[in-house]
Design a protein around this motif. Sequence first.
Motif, PDB file in Angstrom:
ATOM      1  N   SER A  23      -1.822   2.585   3.156  1.00 32.82           N
ATOM      2  CA  SER A  23      -1.773   3.713   2.506  1.00 32.82           C
ATOM      3  C   SER A  23      -2.462   4.927   2.911  1.00 32.82           C
ATOM      4  CB  SER A  23      -2.178   3.268   0.908  1.00 32.82           C
ATOM      5  OG  SER A  23      -3.453   2.918   1.159  1.00 32.82           O
ATOM      6  N   LEU A  40      -5.064   1.664  -6.290  1.00 30.74           N
ATOM      7  CA  LEU A  40      -5.250   1.095  -5.256  1.00 30.74           C
ATOM      8  C   LEU A  40      -6.111  -0.221  -4.997  1.00 30.74           C
ATOM      9  CD1 LEU A  40      -5.173   3.736  -2.373  1.00 30.74           C
ATOM     10  CD2 LEU A  40      -3.516   2.124  -2.607  1.00 30.74           C
ATOM     11  N   VAL A  99       0.171   6.591   5.244  1.00 27.89           N
ATOM     12  CA  VAL A  99       1.194   7.017   4.261  1.00 27.89           C
ATOM     13  C   VAL A  99       0.708   8.451   3.724  1.00 27.89           C
ATOM     14  CG1 VAL A  99       2.972   6.614   2.363  1.00 27.89           C
ATOM     15  CG2 VAL A  99       2.246   4.794   3.947  1.00 27.89           C
ATOM     16  N   THR A 100      -0.160   8.437   3.140  1.00 32.61           N
ATOM     17  CA  THR A 100      -0.871   9.486   2.364  1.00 32.61           C
ATOM     18  C   THR A 100      -0.910  10.930   3.335  1.00 32.61           C
ATOM     19  OG1 THR A 100      -2.583   8.307   1.406  1.00 32.61           O
ATOM     20  CG2 THR A 100      -2.969  10.333   1.223  1.00 32.61           C
ATOM     21  N   GLY A 152       0.744  -1.055  -0.051  1.00 29.79           N
ATOM     22  CA  GLY A 152       0.039  -0.038  -0.079  1.00 29.79           C
ATOM     23  C   GLY A 152       0.835   1.057   0.091  1.00 29.79           C
ATOM     24  N   THR A 153       2.024   1.168   1.042  1.00 31.55           N
ATOM     25  CA  THR A 153       2.725   2.511   0.845  1.00 31.55           C
ATOM     26  C   THR A 153       3.530   2.639  -0.599  1.00 31.55           C
ATOM     27  OG1 THR A 153       3.337   1.665   3.257  1.00 31.55           O
ATOM     28  CG2 THR A 153       4.963   3.223   2.185  1.00 31.55           C
ATOM     29  N   TYR A 163     -10.581  10.278   1.701  1.00 34.65           N
ATOM     30  CA  TYR A 163     -10.068   9.279   1.283  1.00 34.65           C
ATOM     31  C   TYR A 163     -10.968   7.804   1.232  1.00 34.65           C
ATOM     32  CZ  TYR A 163      -6.509   5.273   1.533  1.00 34.65           C
ATOM     33  OH  TYR A 163      -5.639   4.142   1.263  1.00 34.65           O
ATOM     34  N   VAL A 210       1.026   4.087  -2.849  1.00 37.56           N
ATOM     35  CA  VAL A 210       0.763   5.614  -2.723  1.00 37.56           C
ATOM     36  C   VAL A 210       1.956   6.519  -2.904  1.00 37.56           C
ATOM     37  CG1 VAL A 210       0.423   7.070  -0.886  1.00 37.56           C
ATOM     38  CG2 VAL A 210      -1.082   5.220  -0.883  1.00 37.56           C
TER      39      VAL A 210
END
Lengths: 260, 364, 275
Positions: free
Chosen positions: A172, A93, A175-176, A69-70, A187, A73
């Motif tokens: 994610s 995603l 991280v966002t 996920g990281t 999100y 993103v």
Amino acid sequence: MHHVERIGASTITRVDRFIYAVGYVVEVLRQVPRFLTHRRTGSRVLTMQVLFTGVEALSVIATISLGIGTVIVIQGLSLLPQFGQGRLIYSILIIVITRELGPILTALIVTARSGTAIATELGNMVVSHEIEAYSITGINPIRHIVVPRLIGVTFSTFLLNLYFNVFGLLGSFVVTQFVNPVSLQEYWSGLLEALSMTDVASSIVKSLVFGAITALVATFHGLQVERSSTEIPVAAIRSVGRGITLLIVANALITLAYYL
Amino acid sequence: MKLRYRYANQVVGVFVIVAIALTVILIVLLGVNQRWFRRNYEYYARFDTARDVAVGMSITFRGFTVGRVREITLTETNDVHVRFTIQEEYIDKVTRDSLIQVVTNPLGGGQILLHQGREPTEPIEEGSQIPTHDSEQGLRLREEDRVIILRDTDPIAQALGQIDPILANVDKVLLNVVGLTEEIDLAFRGESVGPVGAALTSFERAVADLQHTVAGVNRVVNETTIQIDSLLGDVQLIARNLEQTSAALADPTGLVKTLLDPSGSIATLLDDDNRLFEDITLIIASLERSIAGLDESLTQVAEFTAYLNTAQPQILSLLEEGRQTITTGQAVLQGIRNNPLIRGGIPEAREQPTTFRSVRDEEF
Amino acid sequence: MDEMLSEQMIAPACRLTSISLASESTPILEEITVDFPANACTVVMGPSGSGKSTLLKIAAGLIVPDDGSIEILGVDPARASDREIENLRARNGFVFQDGALWQNMSLYDNLALPLQYHEPERDAAAVRARIAELTRELGATRRLELRPSQVSAGERKIISFIRAIVTDPELLFMDEPTTSVDAERNTLLIARLRSIRERGRTIIAVTHDARIASRIADYILVVKEGRVLRFGSLREISRCADAEVERILTDVLSETATYDGDILDLLDPDESPFA
């Protein structure tokens, strides 16, 4: 002529093996309803299977999905806004985590962990005559040994895929917050907008099919052991190799089926 | 025995329940978000062609998505039957005399606008026909002003709508410019039809063209019909004209030389104590300011075009081109002002950076 | 053999007809035809590698032979339905040579599973009572919560024996039930076998143990190199004049015999202290 004979013989062997494997799958599936209606003894096996395959793999799944996920993103947010397509990150995603990588990575991890374990365990059971002991006691080994493992692994793969999605999409989001802070609300609604019922269905179908493939391949190869303990590692390796191949083929077929 | 084996049932139970709870939450949220539990009302419309409509196209009302096209079929009478649905919460917008209009943008995207009838009534019966914008009934409704027509909400049209006030501003500046040039013209009339007059006339013509174009843009925007191509053609033309003018102004053998020529009109100018010359200088300065204003406006236009970004690269490039031409013209004018007094000559162009580079700089 | 069959008033418990089995073209069993009499104990003897264990597994329906037919308690496992097989299994038990206890279960669960499976009407307390009774009688460990790998081989053998008899089967197969079992518990085990036989159950055992052979055998089947050498009542076999049979029995029994003198006397039922 000699070559022709050899090709003929090997074809016959292959077809025979294939028919045998198909027969095995049919027999296992035939025993599933009987196990479910008749589970006087197998529920403990089922619980333990979910514990081993599902619960104990959770940390691996969480780590991998957070990582993926990281990466999506960070890469996505550095590239997409250049085209004014920042919102595509949600679709990416969903496609990567929910539709594709979630099910297949979960299944690969389950194959590597539980597939080998099951093949080894069943191989050992054959060598120590435990399978025969089940047979002679009148306990159908397919129903009592294979079916709970099939259900346990399939169910665990399904649940792990779900957790993969949760961690992947949640990770994610975290991280966002560092890269391009958005509210959870935004999100979340962006994700839900990008997520369709087809994605959810595809992900679920995949995880169930992959789980079943993993369990069937592992139990099949485990039971292929005949009498020597030296056959056990061979069976374990074969179950992983064959399992991964089948998983990737099945993934391609299901993805294809959804685009047709 | 490990702890987790002794509590296998509990551990597995938690594992399963959490997962199932998450699934249920997800599906409910998905359902709410995608309106599974809301009713849709069905209507239909007839079009001549299915070219601009597609299944899944959204129906918008004042920028809100209120429905979706569900099905497009060709009838026996060669009409295109478009079945669409309106969401429950917007059903009261579909009043009598309402009509729908298909708007497309040059990129191929499009939407259907819902225009509400002027008279507030109960929603019309489900399953009935809603007339289209350009059908006979639609024309009649519009003529009789029984329907509220708003500017459409297509993103490009929206951006053009925002350009509108700027263009009005440009228009004003240009009127100014025209006034000034006319003044210059007057100042020179009778005295000379020499190079300065000619150059200024040519500039005037260009400016008039630009004004004409702006009027055109206004018309285009007002009619909510996007004719990007012709607009682009116009802008291109202006740009070319401006370029030619500034080239004429910049030509060292042309205007500047003539100005310095003692037998030319300049000699006359210099004779009356610099009065007329100062007048001209003033006029030119004012013209320069106006052009600076125009430049600023066009820069603003360029910034707005940022909204269109990748969508309309040509506009961007042409605006940029126009801005550059004007900058050149500005420099030339400054040169004119300086040169006769033997001061700096044409200054080095100081690039004023725009927000976006010309599209030609980058491959897409 | 004909004489023996005529003695049989009831159908045999297990009937093997022309059984053959080969492993990669090496014959293991050839043309074996035996009727194991019901309500009696048959002991299969023969030198190591003569195919005794395989024969026992074929008779129990665990191994499918290449040729020939089998009938166990009137059921042909090759043709029976799943339900018939399951019913048949509820009526037989098998003691494996290596115990073959289920490693992933406690000893208690190993013993309880057949009961839970075949007698679901028994409640947990009844299961516990039955297991307690048998473990006490046979001197097995009381620590039934242990896993098979945590106890000794002899203990495993006893547990495996209890597992085979826990449902009180009509037909009991045993492959070397007494190896690695100590003398004291061997005696308990033999006593139990005698009571099983006396209750009219059928026992088919492969063993080297002279005590089992002498104390519970009604019939002896002598096997050599995958063939039936001789089949007859204990008396017949122990008095057999066939030199080869005598040599085999001597060899087999001497592995466990602790007596001096004529080894074949061990097989004489009249000499048996338990008879």
